[in-house]
Design a protein around this motif. Sequence first.
Motif, PDB file in Angstrom:
ATOM      1  N   SER A  37       0.830  -1.220   0.000  1.00 42.26           N
ATOM      2  CA  SER A  37       0.000   0.000   0.000  1.00 42.26           C
ATOM      3  C   SER A  37       0.857   1.259   0.000  1.00 42.26           C
ATOM      4  N   GLN A  38       0.193   2.393  -0.140  1.00 48.00           N
ATOM      5  CA  GLN A  38       0.919   3.674  -0.088  1.00 48.00           C
ATOM      6  C   GLN A  38       1.163   4.066   1.363  1.00 48.00           C
ATOM      7  N   GLU A  39       0.187   3.708   2.215  1.00 41.28           N
ATOM      8  CA  GLU A  39       0.295   4.046   3.630  1.00 41.28           C
ATOM      9  C   GLU A  39      -0.521   2.997   4.390  1.00 41.28           C
ATOM     10  N   ASP A  42      -1.952   2.282   7.360  1.00 41.84           N
ATOM     11  CA  ASP A  42      -3.215   2.408   8.092  1.00 41.84           C
ATOM     12  C   ASP A  42      -4.165   3.446   7.526  1.00 41.84           C
ATOM     13  N   ASN A  43      -3.873   3.934   6.351  1.00 47.16           N
ATOM     14  CA  ASN A  43      -4.788   4.886   5.720  1.00 47.16           C
ATOM     15  C   ASN A  43      -6.109   4.161   5.448  1.00 47.16           C
ATOM     16  N   PRO A  44      -7.266   4.741   5.892  1.00 44.10           N
ATOM     17  CA  PRO A  44      -8.542   4.019   5.765  1.00 44.10           C
ATOM     18  C   PRO A  44      -8.868   3.607   4.326  1.00 44.10           C
ATOM     19  N   TYR A  45      -8.434   4.400   3.358  1.00 37.36           N
ATOM     20  CA  TYR A  45      -8.671   4.070   1.948  1.00 37.36           C
ATOM     21  C   TYR A  45      -7.928   2.776   1.588  1.00 37.36           C
ATOM     22  N   TRP A  46      -6.674   2.672   2.042  1.00 35.51           N
ATOM     23  CA  TRP A  46      -5.884   1.465   1.728  1.00 35.51           C
ATOM     24  C   TRP A  46      -6.379   0.262   2.511  1.00 35.51           C
ATOM     25  N   ARG A  47      -6.915   0.524   3.710  1.00 31.96           N
ATOM     26  CA  ARG A  47      -7.485  -0.594   4.482  1.00 31.96           C
ATOM     27  C   ARG A  47      -8.712  -1.156   3.741  1.00 31.96           C
ATOM     28  N   ILE A  74      -2.241  -0.817  -8.780  1.00 32.36           N
ATOM     29  CA  ILE A  74      -3.562  -0.529  -8.218  1.00 32.36           C
ATOM     30  C   ILE A  74      -3.628   0.942  -7.797  1.00 32.36           C
ATOM     31  N   ASP A  75      -4.793   1.550  -7.933  1.00 33.04           N
ATOM     32  CA  ASP A  75      -5.027   2.947  -7.515  1.00 33.04           C
ATOM     33  C   ASP A  75      -4.347   3.960  -8.445  1.00 33.04           C
ATOM     34  N   THR A  76      -3.063   3.732  -8.761  1.00 32.73           N
ATOM     35  CA  THR A  76      -2.332   4.603  -9.685  1.00 32.73           C
ATOM     36  C   THR A  76      -1.590   3.689 -10.652  1.00 32.73           C
ATOM     37  N   ASP A  97       0.982  10.357  -9.747  1.00 32.27           N
ATOM     38  CA  ASP A  97       0.259  10.497 -11.008  1.00 32.27           C
ATOM     39  C   ASP A  97      -1.252  10.598 -10.845  1.00 32.27           C
ATOM     40  N   ASN A  98      -1.812   9.817  -9.916  1.00 31.71           N
ATOM     41  CA  ASN A  98      -3.278   9.845  -9.789  1.00 31.71           C
ATOM     42  C   ASN A  98      -3.767  11.252  -9.438  1.00 31.71           C
ATOM     43  N   HIS A  99      -3.041  11.925  -8.533  1.00 32.68           N
ATOM     44  CA  HIS A  99      -3.474  13.281  -8.149  1.00 32.68           C
ATOM     45  C   HIS A  99      -3.236  14.282  -9.277  1.00 32.68           C
ATOM     46  N   LEU A 113      -3.309  13.643 -12.420  1.00 26.77           N
ATOM     47  CA  LEU A 113      -4.349  13.428 -13.432  1.00 26.77           C
ATOM     48  C   LEU A 113      -5.700  13.981 -12.986  1.00 26.77           C
ATOM     49  N   ARG A 114      -5.988  13.848 -11.690  1.00 27.12           N
ATOM     50  CA  ARG A 114      -7.265  14.376 -11.182  1.00 27.12           C
ATOM     51  C   ARG A 114      -7.316  15.896 -11.357  1.00 27.12           C
ATOM     52  N   VAL A 115      -6.222  16.564 -11.002  1.00 30.72           N
ATOM     53  CA  VAL A 115      -6.193  18.029 -11.132  1.00 30.72           C
ATOM     54  C   VAL A 115      -6.288  18.418 -12.613  1.00 30.72           C
ATOM     55  N   THR A 124      -8.210  16.410  -3.379  1.00 29.65           N
ATOM     56  CA  THR A 124      -8.149  15.275  -4.318  1.00 29.65           C
ATOM     57  C   THR A 124      -7.766  13.939  -3.673  1.00 29.65           C
ATOM     58  N   SER A 125      -7.560  13.889  -2.360  1.00 27.88           N
ATOM     59  CA  SER A 125      -7.328  12.565  -1.760  1.00 27.88           C
ATOM     60  C   SER A 125      -8.258  12.376  -0.571  1.00 27.88           C
ATOM     61  N   ALA A 126      -8.313  11.136  -0.083  1.00 27.94           N
ATOM     62  CA  ALA A 126      -9.377  10.750   0.843  1.00 27.94           C
ATOM     63  C   ALA A 126      -9.519  11.636   2.088  1.00 27.94           C
ATOM     64  N   LEU A 127      -8.398  12.197   2.580  1.00 27.19           N
ATOM     65  CA  LEU A 127      -8.494  12.952   3.831  1.00 27.19           C
ATOM     66  C   LEU A 127      -8.455  14.472   3.623  1.00 27.19           C
ATOM     67  N   PHE A 181     -12.827  13.925  -2.216  1.00 25.00           N
ATOM     68  CA  PHE A 181     -12.663  12.645  -2.902  1.00 25.00           C
ATOM     69  C   PHE A 181     -12.900  11.526  -1.903  1.00 25.00           C
ATOM     70  N   ASP A 182     -13.440  10.445  -2.377  1.00 25.97           N
ATOM     71  CA  ASP A 182     -13.627   9.205  -1.613  1.00 25.97           C
ATOM     72  C   ASP A 182     -14.823   9.242  -0.661  1.00 25.97           C
ATOM     73  N   ASN A 183     -15.180   8.020  -0.240  1.00 32.96           N
ATOM     74  CA  ASN A 183     -16.422   7.904   0.519  1.00 32.96           C
ATOM     75  C   ASN A 183     -16.218   7.348   1.922  1.00 32.96           C
ATOM     76  N   GLU A 193     -16.697   9.573  -5.502  1.00 32.39           N
ATOM     77  CA  GLU A 193     -16.600   8.263  -4.862  1.00 32.39           C
ATOM     78  C   GLU A 193     -15.797   7.286  -5.726  1.00 32.39           C
ATOM     79  N   GLN A 194     -14.779   6.661  -5.096  1.00 33.40           N
ATOM     80  CA  GLN A 194     -14.047   5.579  -5.780  1.00 33.40           C
ATOM     81  C   GLN A 194     -14.469   4.270  -5.123  1.00 33.40           C
ATOM     82  N   GLU A 195     -13.997   3.155  -5.675  1.00 37.93           N
ATOM     83  CA  GLU A 195     -14.372   1.845  -5.142  1.00 37.93           C
ATOM     84  C   GLU A 195     -13.133   1.071  -4.697  1.00 37.93           C
TER      85      GLU A 195
HETATM   86  C1  BGC Z   1      -6.112   8.082  -3.439  1.00 40.30           C
HETATM   87  C2  BGC Z   1      -4.991   7.275  -2.846  1.00 40.30           C
HETATM   88  C3  BGC Z   1      -4.517   7.868  -1.556  1.00 40.30           C
HETATM   89  C4  BGC Z   1      -5.671   8.114  -0.614  1.00 40.30           C
HETATM   90  C5  BGC Z   1      -5.107   8.849   0.597  1.00 40.30           C
HETATM   91  C6  BGC Z   1      -7.190   8.361  -2.426  1.00 40.30           C
HETATM   92  O1  BGC Z   1      -8.073   9.279  -2.991  1.00 40.30           O
HETATM   93  O2  BGC Z   1      -6.673   7.414  -4.555  1.00 40.30           O
HETATM   94  O3  BGC Z   1      -3.910   7.233  -3.753  1.00 40.30           O
HETATM   95  O4  BGC Z   1      -3.599   6.994  -0.924  1.00 40.30           O
HETATM   96  O5  BGC Z   1      -6.651   8.913  -1.254  1.00 40.30           O
HETATM   97  O6  BGC Z   1      -5.966   9.166   1.575  1.00 40.30           O
END
Ligand code: BGC
Length: 324
Positions: free
Chosen positions: A56-58, A60-65, A137-139, A185-187, A189-191, A239-242, A264-266, A284-286
Motif C-alpha cells: 500500500s501507499q500508507e 493504516d490509511n482508511p482508503y488502503w485498508r 492498483i489505484d495509480t 500520477d493519480n493526483h 491526473l485528477r487536477v 483530491t485525496s481521501a483525507l 474525494f472518496d467515501n 466516490e471511488q471503489e
Molecule cells: C487516493 C490514494 C490515496 C488516498 C489517501 C485516495 O483518494 O486514490 O492514492 O492513498 O486517497 O488518503
Amino acid sequence: MVKKKAYVVLIIILGVFIYLLWSFFRTSYQIQQSVHNMDLRYQQPSADQQHIVLISQELDNPYWRSIEKGARNAADKWDMQMEYIGPIRINPDEQIRYLEKAIASKVDGIIVQGSRDPKLLSLLTKAKQKHIPILTIDTDAPNSERLAYVGTDNFTSGKLLGEYVANRMSGKGTIGVIMGSRSADNHKLRVKGFLESIKSYPKLSVKSVEESNISQIQASQMAEKMMRTYPDINVMVGTSALDGLGIIQAAENIGRESIHIYGFDNLKETKQAIQTGKMEATLEQEPAMMGYKSVQLLHQFFTGHSVKTQYFTPIDVLDEEDVK
Ligand code: BGC
C-alpha cells in the motif's frame, strides 16, 4: 537570573531533542519489525497456496485498508495467502524497498501502487523476467511491464468532479485545490481533468493549488493558509481521501464555514460531512472493489486465462441526495 533562564531554555531544548531522537528510533524499529515480519512469513509459504503481496501507499490509511479488505475477501475465496504491507507514513522509497523484497522472495504475485519512478519501472521489468505478475492498483505505471492496472480512471474522475462543481456553482467561483501529492500520477491526473472541465466556464477559476502529502493535518494547514492568503476563494476541492476533511477543519478554525467544499472518496466521516452540510459532494471511488478485482485477475492469470491490461473501477459523485 539570566543564567537561570538560559539553563531552563537549555533543559527544554535537550528535552525536545531527546523526544525527537526517541520518536525516530521508535519509528525505525517499527519499520524494521514490519520488514522482518515479512521475511518470516515469506519463509513459510504453505505448500499448495499461491502467495501474493499487496503493497500500500500508507499502511493504516482508511482508503488502503478498504483495498486490503476487498483483496482479502478475494484471497480467501481463491485460497491464496496474502500479505498486506506498506510504509507507516507515505514514503515512496520504502514502498520500492518492499517491492524489491517481495520480488527477491519469489512470491507468486504482487499488487502495488504504480508510479513513473524509474526504480519502480525497472523492478517491474525485473519481476516480468522472473515470471512474477505485478498489478498496479489505484495509480497506474503506464508503459511499464506490469500485467494490468486496476483502479479509477483518474483523469476522468477529476473531470467528473469539475463538471459537477461547475454546475453546482452555476459556472462561477474562485477555487482553491488541495492535492494529495504533487508527485503522484493519480493526483496530477485528477487536477488535470478538473482543470480541463472548468476551462469552458470563464467565471470559474483556480487561484491556488497546494499539496497535503495525503495527511489530514497537512491538508488542514495548507487550506487554512490558502484561505487566509486568498480571501476571495469560495470553493475548496481536495483530491485525496483525507483532504476534504482537513479543509472542513480549516474552514471551521477560521470561521469560513460558508465555503463550498468538495472532496474525494467515501469514508464514513466524509459521508457524515455531506449529511450535515459541511461538504457538498465527493467523488466516490471503489477501493474495496479494486482490491477484490486485482486478486481476481491474479487468480485468472494463475489459472491460465488472459487478463485485460486495464480495468477501470466505477466512479460517481456522491452528494446529499445519495447519503440521505
Ligand atoms: C487516493 C490514494 C490515496 C488516498 C489517501 C485516495 O483518494 O486514490 O492514492 O492513498 O486517497 O488518503
